[in-house]
Scaffold this active site. Structure first.
Site, PDB file in Angstrom:
ATOM      1  N   SER A  64       7.377 105.251  16.046  1.00 50.62           N
ATOM      2  CA  SER A  64       6.833 104.229  15.373  1.00 50.62           C
ATOM      3  C   SER A  64       5.707 103.903  15.437  1.00 50.62           C
ATOM      4  O   SER A  64       5.589 103.797  14.682  1.00 50.62           O
ATOM      5  CB  SER A  64       7.781 103.411  14.326  1.00 50.62           C
ATOM      6  OG  SER A  64       8.688 103.534  14.587  1.00 50.62           O
ATOM      7  N   LYS A  67       3.828 105.793  12.710  1.00 51.31           N
ATOM      8  CA  LYS A  67       3.368 105.123  10.949  1.00 51.31           C
ATOM      9  C   LYS A  67       2.350 104.677  10.922  1.00 51.31           C
ATOM     10  O   LYS A  67       1.581 104.222   9.719  1.00 51.31           O
ATOM     11  CB  LYS A  67       4.882 103.837  11.388  1.00 51.31           C
ATOM     12  CG  LYS A  67       6.556 104.116  11.506  1.00 51.31           C
ATOM     13  CD  LYS A  67       6.657 103.419  11.307  1.00 51.31           C
ATOM     14  CE  LYS A  67       8.617 103.651  11.490  1.00 51.31           C
ATOM     15  NZ  LYS A  67       9.307 102.090  11.856  1.00 51.31           N
ATOM     16  N   TYR A 191       9.077 111.607   7.887  1.00 50.69           N
ATOM     17  CA  TYR A 191       9.682 110.547   8.663  1.00 50.69           C
ATOM     18  C   TYR A 191      10.141 111.797   9.727  1.00 50.69           C
ATOM     19  O   TYR A 191       9.358 110.944  10.816  1.00 50.69           O
ATOM     20  CB  TYR A 191      10.674 109.902   7.929  1.00 50.69           C
ATOM     21  CG  TYR A 191      10.948 108.741   8.647  1.00 50.69           C
ATOM     22  CD1 TYR A 191       9.807 107.876   8.533  1.00 50.69           C
ATOM     23  CD2 TYR A 191      11.914 108.534   9.394  1.00 50.69           C
ATOM     24  CE1 TYR A 191       9.793 106.700   9.723  1.00 50.69           C
ATOM     25  CE2 TYR A 191      12.122 107.376   9.602  1.00 50.69           C
ATOM     26  CZ  TYR A 191      11.384 106.435  10.034  1.00 50.69           C
ATOM     27  OH  TYR A 191      11.175 105.078  11.128  1.00 50.69           O
ATOM     28  N   TYR A 243       8.295  95.027  14.477  1.00 54.27           N
ATOM     29  CA  TYR A 243       9.297  94.316  13.696  1.00 54.27           C
ATOM     30  C   TYR A 243       9.521  92.484  14.143  1.00 54.27           C
ATOM     31  O   TYR A 243       8.697  92.053  13.668  1.00 54.27           O
ATOM     32  CB  TYR A 243      10.531  94.722  14.259  1.00 54.27           C
ATOM     33  CG  TYR A 243       9.994  96.121  14.296  1.00 54.27           C
ATOM     34  CD1 TYR A 243      10.088  97.388  13.223  1.00 54.27           C
ATOM     35  CD2 TYR A 243      10.111  97.178  15.337  1.00 54.27           C
ATOM     36  CE1 TYR A 243       9.409  98.699  13.419  1.00 54.27           C
ATOM     37  CE2 TYR A 243      10.193  98.466  15.403  1.00 54.27           C
ATOM     38  CZ  TYR A 243       9.831  99.367  14.771  1.00 54.27           C
ATOM     39  OH  TYR A 243       9.501 100.442  14.603  1.00 54.27           O
ATOM     40  N   VAL A 261      10.635 102.963  19.616  1.00 55.88           N
ATOM     41  CA  VAL A 261      11.309 103.070  20.615  1.00 55.88           C
ATOM     42  C   VAL A 261      11.123 103.675  21.504  1.00 55.88           C
ATOM     43  O   VAL A 261      12.835 103.886  22.282  1.00 55.88           O
ATOM     44  CB  VAL A 261      12.792 103.356  18.890  1.00 55.88           C
ATOM     45  CG1 VAL A 261      13.302 101.969  18.748  1.00 55.88           C
ATOM     46  CG2 VAL A 261      13.109 104.324  19.110  1.00 55.88           C
TER      47      VAL A 261
HETATM   48  N1  GLU Z   1      12.917 107.409  14.198  1.00 53.36           N
HETATM   49  C1  GLU Z   1      13.244 106.236  14.662  1.00 53.36           C
HETATM   50  C2  GLU Z   1      13.873 105.371  13.666  1.00 53.36           C
HETATM   51  O1  GLU Z   1      13.475 106.113  12.559  1.00 53.36           O
HETATM   52  C3  GLU Z   1      11.588 105.242  14.688  1.00 53.36           C
HETATM   53  C4  GLU Z   1      11.836 103.584  15.061  1.00 53.36           C
HETATM   54  C5  GLU Z   1      11.039 103.326  15.633  1.00 53.36           C
HETATM   55  O2  GLU Z   1      10.292 103.640  16.683  1.00 53.36           O
HETATM   56  O3  GLU Z   1      10.760 101.326  15.468  1.00 53.36           O
HETATM   57  O4  GLU Z   1      15.029 104.910  14.043  1.00 53.36           O
END
Ligand code: GLU
Length: 311
Positions: A64, A67, A191, A243, A261
């Site tokens: 993430s 992003k 994505y 988050y 993650v």
């Molecule tokens: N590719 C992971 C997902 O979509 C990213 C989540 C993350 O890094 O927080 O679940």
């Protein structure tokens, strides 16, 4: 003046000794295979000085953290019109939560929860085949870091494609509200591939320089985005980058930061440093356990918190 290099090396030594290292993400199978003992840190200062320690040159799945780069690209394409399709408020929910989407008519709370990032992928897709959109995100990330060795780990991308049922649910739900313009598989394909970009701490800290330098990138020699936009992306990283752990991260570290993650965190000390840490074990909110402790110590010893000195 503090000796940043010595601080970075001390932190790496201290982190190697921490026993509680969190839990490696296992819902994306290749991430479960990464050694939880790993720790890397890279700090690039405003004057270009680069300090590395631990596994700073080992590539990991940025997940993430990507992003931030895709949001920057999408804002460059559609500008503030993006905010008609994605909000700018912290969600207080898990990264993959679906609950708010129903009451909020398919408009994700912010661009850093999965639903918001899938809308951002949909924006980057406009006028492209999925393959071209992925190539554009990769090209942009390489240009920011000034390093063409950065790659998409196809094995991770395929694993996400095979297990990303929640993300598919989010995308389908938003499509039902008309907030995805492309077929769900295409937006998800972009994505998953951006999440599967592999980078080292050194490459990530170099890529983040534009957020410390008011939108300017030493790698490209020019302006990536305006100063106002860089400031606003930093604001979103502070309020939404971890988050439902974003408040805790602001409290403990006090820097704009984005986690993934894979265990990576990109943190920005405006006008001072672009920082990347990596340790794969996660806390219960899905953010790097050791990475957060390392940043907490870095900020304590440098006084870099945007909220004021620590002494
Ligand atoms: N590719 C992971 C997902 O979509 C990213 C989540 C993350 O890094 O927080 O679940």
């Amino acid at each position: 003046m503090s000796d940043i290099g010595a601080i970075v090396r001390d932190i790496a030594r201290e982190m190697a000794a921490v026993a509680q290292r969190g839990r490696v993400a296992d819902y994306i199978p290749p991430l479960a295979e990464v050694d939880p003992a790993r720790f890397g840190i890279a700090v690039v200062e405003a004057d270009g000085a680069c300090h590395l320690a631990g596994d700073a040159d080992m590539p990991f799945s940025i997940q993430s953290v990507s992003k931030v780069f895709s949001l920057t690209l999408a804002l460059g394409k559609v500008g503030d019109a993006l905010w008609q399709r994605v909000g700018r408020e912290p969600s207080g929910s898990a990264f993959n939560s679906i609950v708010q989407l129903e009451t909020e008519s398919g408009i994700p709370r912010n661009p850093f929860i999965n639903a918001g990032a899938i809308v951002v992928s949909d924006v980057v897709l406009a006028g492209h085949q999925p393959r071209e959109a992925i190539a554009e995100i990769l090209r942009f990330t390489r240009a920011l870091a000034g390093d063409d060795a950065i790659f998409v780990d196809e094995h991770v991308a395929q694993a996400e494609q095979g297990t990303g049922f929640r993300n598919a649910a989010l995308a389908n739900y938003m499509r039902a509200f008309g907030n995805l313009r492309h077929p769900v598989e295409q937006a998800l394909g972009v994505y998953f591939h951006q999440c599967a970009i592999a980078m080292s701490c050194r490459q990530l800290a170099l890529a983040g320089r534009y957020l410390m330098l008011a939108g300017r990138s030493p790698a490209t020699g020019g302006s990536v985005i305006s100063a106002a936009r860089a400031r606003r992306i930093n604001a979103l990283m502070m309020t939404c980058g971890h988050y439902d752990g974003s408040g805790e991260f602001a409290y403990r570290v006090g820097l704009p930061g984005k986690s993934g993650v894979g265990g990576g965190i990109l943190a920005i000390a405006p006008a001072r440093a672009s920082i990347a840490v990596w340790s794969p074990g996660l806390n219960e909110r899905g953010n790097s356990e050791i990475g957060t402790i390392a940043l907490e110590r870095l900020v304590q010893r440098t006084g870099w918190s945007v909220f004021g000195p620590s002494y």
